[in-house]
Design a protein around this motif. Structure first.
Motif, PDB file in Angstrom:
ATOM      1  N   PHE A 270      -3.330   6.144   8.639  1.00  0.00           N
ATOM      2  CA  PHE A 270      -4.066   4.755   8.214  1.00  0.00           C
ATOM      3  C   PHE A 270      -5.596   4.926   7.850  1.00  0.00           C
ATOM      4  O   PHE A 270      -6.021   4.216   7.115  1.00  0.00           O
ATOM      5  N   GLU A 271      -6.093   5.963   8.481  1.00  0.00           N
ATOM      6  CA  GLU A 271      -7.583   6.160   8.080  1.00  0.00           C
ATOM      7  C   GLU A 271      -7.635   6.603   6.621  1.00  0.00           C
ATOM      8  O   GLU A 271      -8.461   6.111   5.850  1.00  0.00           O
ATOM      9  N   ALA A 272      -6.944   7.394   6.272  1.00  0.00           N
ATOM     10  CA  ALA A 272      -6.779   7.872   4.912  1.00  0.00           C
ATOM     11  C   ALA A 272      -6.209   6.749   3.695  1.00  0.00           C
ATOM     12  O   ALA A 272      -6.878   6.792   2.739  1.00  0.00           O
ATOM     13  N   ALA A 273      -5.367   5.970   4.358  1.00  0.00           N
ATOM     14  CA  ALA A 273      -4.924   4.770   3.473  1.00  0.00           C
ATOM     15  C   ALA A 273      -6.239   3.763   3.275  1.00  0.00           C
ATOM     16  O   ALA A 273      -6.118   3.662   2.054  1.00  0.00           O
ATOM     17  N   ILE A 274      -7.012   3.742   4.156  1.00  0.00           N
ATOM     18  CA  ILE A 274      -8.140   2.804   4.003  1.00  0.00           C
ATOM     19  C   ILE A 274      -9.149   3.419   3.190  1.00  0.00           C
ATOM     20  O   ILE A 274      -9.755   2.614   2.383  1.00  0.00           O
ATOM     21  N   GLY A 275      -9.394   4.875   3.179  1.00  0.00           N
ATOM     22  CA  GLY A 275     -10.246   5.255   2.278  1.00  0.00           C
ATOM     23  C   GLY A 275      -9.841   5.255   0.869  1.00  0.00           C
ATOM     24  O   GLY A 275     -10.291   5.117  -0.142  1.00  0.00           O
ATOM     25  N   ALA A 333      -1.816  -3.792   8.017  1.00  0.00           N
ATOM     26  CA  ALA A 333      -0.558  -4.253   7.185  1.00  0.00           C
ATOM     27  C   ALA A 333      -0.896  -4.167   5.814  1.00  0.00           C
ATOM     28  O   ALA A 333       0.350  -3.795   5.073  1.00  0.00           O
ATOM     29  N   GLY A 334      -1.938  -4.198   5.242  1.00  0.00           N
ATOM     30  CA  GLY A 334      -2.114  -4.250   3.794  1.00  0.00           C
ATOM     31  C   GLY A 334      -1.945  -2.652   3.223  1.00  0.00           C
ATOM     32  O   GLY A 334      -1.848  -2.698   2.069  1.00  0.00           O
ATOM     33  N   MET A 335      -2.235  -1.727   4.119  1.00  0.00           N
ATOM     34  CA  MET A 335      -2.215  -0.402   3.666  1.00  0.00           C
ATOM     35  C   MET A 335      -0.747   0.121   3.565  1.00  0.00           C
ATOM     36  O   MET A 335      -0.520   1.389   2.997  1.00  0.00           O
ATOM     37  N   TYR A 336      -0.063  -0.717   3.860  1.00  0.00           N
ATOM     38  CA  TYR A 336       1.678   0.007   3.693  1.00  0.00           C
ATOM     39  C   TYR A 336       2.081   0.077   2.153  1.00  0.00           C
ATOM     40  O   TYR A 336       3.015   0.732   1.918  1.00  0.00           O
ATOM     41  N   SER A 337       1.315  -0.498   1.196  1.00  0.00           N
ATOM     42  CA  SER A 337       1.552  -0.561   0.043  1.00  0.00           C
ATOM     43  C   SER A 337       0.699  -0.906  -0.796  1.00  0.00           C
ATOM     44  O   SER A 337      -0.261  -1.606  -0.550  1.00  0.00           O
ATOM     45  N   THR A 338       0.122  -0.077  -1.905  1.00  0.00           N
ATOM     46  CA  THR A 338      -0.751  -0.421  -2.813  1.00  0.00           C
ATOM     47  C   THR A 338      -0.674  -1.628  -3.522  1.00  0.00           C
ATOM     48  O   THR A 338      -1.611  -2.295  -3.997  1.00  0.00           O
ATOM     49  N   GLY A 452      10.289  11.619   1.619  1.00  0.00           N
ATOM     50  CA  GLY A 452       9.059  11.548   2.252  1.00  0.00           C
ATOM     51  C   GLY A 452       7.969  11.148   0.971  1.00  0.00           C
ATOM     52  O   GLY A 452       8.188  11.660  -0.147  1.00  0.00           O
ATOM     53  N   THR A 453       7.274  10.228   1.386  1.00  0.00           N
ATOM     54  CA  THR A 453       6.007   9.882   0.783  1.00  0.00           C
ATOM     55  C   THR A 453       4.771  10.889   1.019  1.00  0.00           C
ATOM     56  O   THR A 453       4.501  10.726   2.228  1.00  0.00           O
ATOM     57  N   THR A 454       4.062  11.287   0.004  1.00  0.00           N
ATOM     58  CA  THR A 454       3.056  12.267   0.557  1.00  0.00           C
ATOM     59  C   THR A 454       1.910  11.838   1.316  1.00  0.00           C
ATOM     60  O   THR A 454       1.165  12.178   2.057  1.00  0.00           O
ATOM     61  N   HIS A 455       1.636  10.247   0.917  1.00  0.00           N
ATOM     62  CA  HIS A 455       0.516   9.698   1.742  1.00  0.00           C
ATOM     63  C   HIS A 455       1.026   8.511   2.285  1.00  0.00           C
ATOM     64  O   HIS A 455       0.479   7.374   2.166  1.00  0.00           O
ATOM     65  N   ASP A 456       2.108   8.517   2.917  1.00  0.00           N
ATOM     66  CA  ASP A 456       2.603   7.442   3.812  1.00  0.00           C
ATOM     67  C   ASP A 456       2.036   7.210   5.190  1.00  0.00           C
ATOM     68  O   ASP A 456       1.732   8.173   6.016  1.00  0.00           O
ATOM     69  N   PRO A 457       1.224   6.090   5.248  1.00  0.00           N
ATOM     70  CA  PRO A 457       0.428   5.728   6.357  1.00  0.00           C
ATOM     71  C   PRO A 457       1.002   5.636   7.816  1.00  0.00           C
ATOM     72  O   PRO A 457       0.637   6.171   8.882  1.00  0.00           O
ATOM     73  N   ALA A 458       2.305   5.191   7.719  1.00  0.00           N
ATOM     74  CA  ALA A 458       3.118   4.831   9.045  1.00  0.00           C
ATOM     75  C   ALA A 458       3.970   6.007   9.370  1.00  0.00           C
ATOM     76  O   ALA A 458       4.255   6.266  10.529  1.00  0.00           O
ATOM     77  N   THR A 459       4.509   6.687   8.431  1.00  0.00           N
ATOM     78  CA  THR A 459       5.388   7.786   8.675  1.00  0.00           C
ATOM     79  C   THR A 459       4.899   8.927   7.696  1.00  0.00           C
ATOM     80  O   THR A 459       5.486   9.199   6.588  1.00  0.00           O
ATOM     81  N   PRO A 460       3.902   9.729   8.426  1.00  0.00           N
ATOM     82  CA  PRO A 460       3.343  10.787   7.394  1.00  0.00           C
ATOM     83  C   PRO A 460       4.319  11.683   6.878  1.00  0.00           C
ATOM     84  O   PRO A 460       5.293  11.913   7.534  1.00  0.00           O
ATOM     85  N   TYR A 461       3.955  12.347   5.806  1.00  0.00           N
ATOM     86  CA  TYR A 461       4.915  13.144   5.089  1.00  0.00           C
ATOM     87  C   TYR A 461       5.295  14.514   5.865  1.00  0.00           C
ATOM     88  O   TYR A 461       6.552  14.719   5.845  1.00  0.00           O
ATOM     89  N   LEU A 462       4.550  14.909   6.841  1.00  0.00           N
ATOM     90  CA  LEU A 462       4.984  15.985   7.712  1.00  0.00           C
ATOM     91  C   LEU A 462       6.187  15.665   8.600  1.00  0.00           C
ATOM     92  O   LEU A 462       7.232  16.540   9.014  1.00  0.00           O
ATOM     93  N   HIS A 484       4.303   3.110   2.333  1.00  0.00           N
ATOM     94  CA  HIS A 484       5.395   3.391   3.322  1.00  0.00           C
ATOM     95  C   HIS A 484       6.964   3.253   2.879  1.00  0.00           C
ATOM     96  O   HIS A 484       7.179   2.049   2.381  1.00  0.00           O
ATOM     97  N   CYS A 485       7.412   4.318   2.804  1.00  0.00           N
ATOM     98  CA  CYS A 485       8.725   4.412   2.077  1.00  0.00           C
ATOM     99  C   CYS A 485       8.641   4.400   0.549  1.00  0.00           C
ATOM    100  O   CYS A 485       7.595   3.724   0.040  1.00  0.00           O
ATOM    101  N   ALA A 486       9.543   4.794   0.061  1.00  0.00           N
ATOM    102  CA  ALA A 486       9.538   5.058  -1.587  1.00  0.00           C
ATOM    103  C   ALA A 486      10.461   4.437  -2.135  1.00  0.00           C
ATOM    104  O   ALA A 486      10.285   4.044  -3.294  1.00  0.00           O
ATOM    105  N   TYR A 487      11.684   4.088  -1.587  1.00  0.00           N
ATOM    106  CA  TYR A 487      12.790   3.673  -2.307  1.00  0.00           C
ATOM    107  C   TYR A 487      12.842   2.115  -2.872  1.00  0.00           C
ATOM    108  O   TYR A 487      12.744   1.226  -1.778  1.00  0.00           O
ATOM    109  N   SER A 488      12.916   1.464  -3.940  1.00  0.00           N
ATOM    110  CA  SER A 488      13.095   0.020  -4.242  1.00  0.00           C
ATOM    111  C   SER A 488      13.261   0.114  -5.860  1.00  0.00           C
ATOM    112  O   SER A 488      12.726   0.792  -6.523  1.00  0.00           O
TER     113      SER A 488
END
Length: 517
Positions: A270-275, A333-338, A452-462, A484-488
């Motif tokens: 989440f720190e990275a996502a805020i950036g 909450a807003g960091m879950y998706s661009t 996996g999403t490379t910059h997923d804030p809630a479930t990090p890629y690792l 957060h998550c990729a499929y849609s």
């Protein structure tokens, strides 16, 4: 530990689902399944009886009346409360199905959490998330997990108590404070929901899924899990590898990560996502109130958030000023998706330049499933905590907790204070944890796709890398993005095509596939 956001509601686009009417009594295949243990045979012999949802007021409320349509049908499945006392008390699980026609193979899904209900998210899932090629070929089945939504829900705090806790988190910054919070919650849960509070763990929920599979008349379970739903799916694959059908686990969790490791990595995410949000909005949003370098902008944000501790700002609800925890929850909450960055930016601009916290309060309430009347429409707040406390073991000592919390704050200055002391909080929970968080292998399971999403804030890629390495039959698919998550069906076509192919043909992408569009 942050649950999957409800802010996708802001992005929902009205869509007409063209479907054929279905009979409420669609037959379920008449097959026999052998239970894992003889005492469970009666549970495995039950078959769902689909009925119209039109008169089910609870389901209609959860689905905003979408389930009145004949494309939706309702059922219940009975499972043991305690799998170590199979002949004891039972509970009911509620299921809702969306079907575009008769006789389709079921696809079961879990939207995340823990504490996220599948039933209330089903209309959005079929209208906005899943493509027609899937809804035309599968019945989409939404079971609320035990303790969640309409499936024998956990009840702990009333609406006013949740309001107070969401607006004032001052007690959650010391070991004594977080322990007291967990103790108080445990006492209230045991008072209001004494049985399900003890047995809402994820391994029991995974065992429920196998009874649901049998009740649906299926030899194999087709499953789509998001976020926490990936952990539930991974447990299922480990417990019932021979019953794994077509499986996709998106926004993967590491089943073996400790409660402190989860908090540490989410703080970093989440720190990275805020950036990233700051960089994005500085370029595209006129009047964005955070200026300068990312570090300078973060410092401005922290300074403003800190002022809310002593001087919350007014909102459209005169009884509910915007406090620091409410503002931060809206931002996270807003960091879950661009796609939701812009809503946070508008809210922050209103708050910082006009001293009006109305938009940020609304975003925080949407995230927490609170309606304008002050009612929490789901039990996600209670269920999220209870399930996590049952699943995770306490690790380390008080000295370890304090050192870890300090390091998290240093590494993540904007959000770090809100992510430490996880084990300290769990140590106050009055019920012995089940310890279901563990390494899995799924030995013998059919191929499983982990996304996996490379910059997923809630479930990090690792974590996606970890889950894919643990599950013996897993293939990892990577999305290069910030979400957060990729499929849609509205997201990456590369990811959507790969996931759809798994369900429609059983074919997985090549190991190491990376999607960037």
């Amino acid at each position: 530990m942050v649950k999957r956001t409800a802010l996708t509601a802001l992005l929902a686009v009205s869509a007409t689902v063209a479907g054929c009417s279905i009979a409420a009594d669609d037959p379920v295949p008449d097959v026999t399944f052998e239970a894992p243990v003889e005492a469970l045979q009666s549970a495995y012999d039950q078959r769902v009886s689909w009925e119209s949802c039109a008169d089910d007021e609870e389901v209609l409320e959860q689905t905003d009346d979408a389930a009145v349509s004949s494309s939706y049908s309702c059922a219940t499945v009975t499972v043991p409360l305690n799998y170590e006392d199979i002949d004891g008390e039972t509970i009911e699980l509620r299921l809702v199905r969306y079907s575009s026609g008769k006789g389709k193979e079921p696809l079961v899904y879990n939207p995340g959490g823990p504490g996220g209900g599948a039933i209330d998210s089903l209309p959005s899932m079929v209208d906005n998330m899943l493509p027609r090629e899937l809804t035309d070929n599968f019945d989409i089945v939404a079971p609320d997990p035990r303790g969640v939504g309409l499936s024998t829900p956990i009840e702990c705090f009333d609406d006013e108590e949740i309001d107070r806790q969401r607006s004032d988190d001052s007690e959650l910054f010391t070991v004594a404070g977080v322990r007291a919070y967990a103790e108080d919650m445990g006492e209230k849960c045991l008072e209001k929901s004494p049985n399900i509070t003890r047995f809402a763990d994820s391994e029991s929920a995974a065992r429920d899924l196998d009874i649901i599979r049998a009740a649906l008349g299926q030899e194999k379970l087709n499953y789509l899990g998001f976020s926490y739903g990936t952990f539930l799916g991974a447990l299922y694959a480990d417990l019932f590898p021979d019953s794994v059908g077509r499986f996709v686990l998106d926004g993967a969790m590491d089943p073996a990560a400790s409660i402190d490791e989860v908090s540490r990595e989410q703080a970093r995410g989440f720190e990275a996502a805020i950036g990233h949000w700051i960089e994005t909005e500085q370029l595209r949003t006129p009047g964005f109130p955070l200026v300068g370098s990312v570090d300078q902008a973060k410092a401005q944000l922290r300074q403003w958030l800190d002022t809310l501790d002593s001087r919350p700002i007014p909102t459209a609800d005169s009884a509910r000023p915007l406090t620091r925890p409410l503002a931060l929850s809206a931002i996270l909450a807003g960091m879950y998706s661009t796609d939701t960055y812009e809503y946070v930016s508008v809210g922050l601009q209103q708050a910082m330049t006009s001293d009006d916290g109305s938009i940020l309060l609304q975003l925080s309430d949407l995230y927490s499933d609170r309606d304008p009347s002050g009612r929490y429409t789901t039990n996600s707040y209670d269920a999220f905590n209870v399930i996590n406390f049952l699943d995770y073991q306490v690790v380390g000592s008080e000295e370890d907790w304090l050192a870890d919390a300090k390091q998290i704050r240093i590494d993540n200055p904007t959000v770090g204070s809100d992510f430490g002391l996880a084990s300290a909080m769990a140590s106050g929970w009055p019920i012995e944890p089940k310890g279901t968080r563990r390494q899995v292998t799924g030995e013998g399971a059919a191929p499983i796709l982990v996304v996996g999403t490379t910059h997923d804030p809630a479930t990090p890629y690792l974590w996606a890398e970890a889950l894919a390495s643990q599950l013996e039959s897993a293939t990892l698919l990577t999305w290069e993005g910030w979400s957060h998550c990729a499929y849609s069906q509205r997201g990456s076509t590369c990811i959507a095509d790969a996931v759809n192919k798994v369900f429609l043909s059983g074919k997985l992408p090549t190991e190491g596939t990376v999607c960037s569009h």
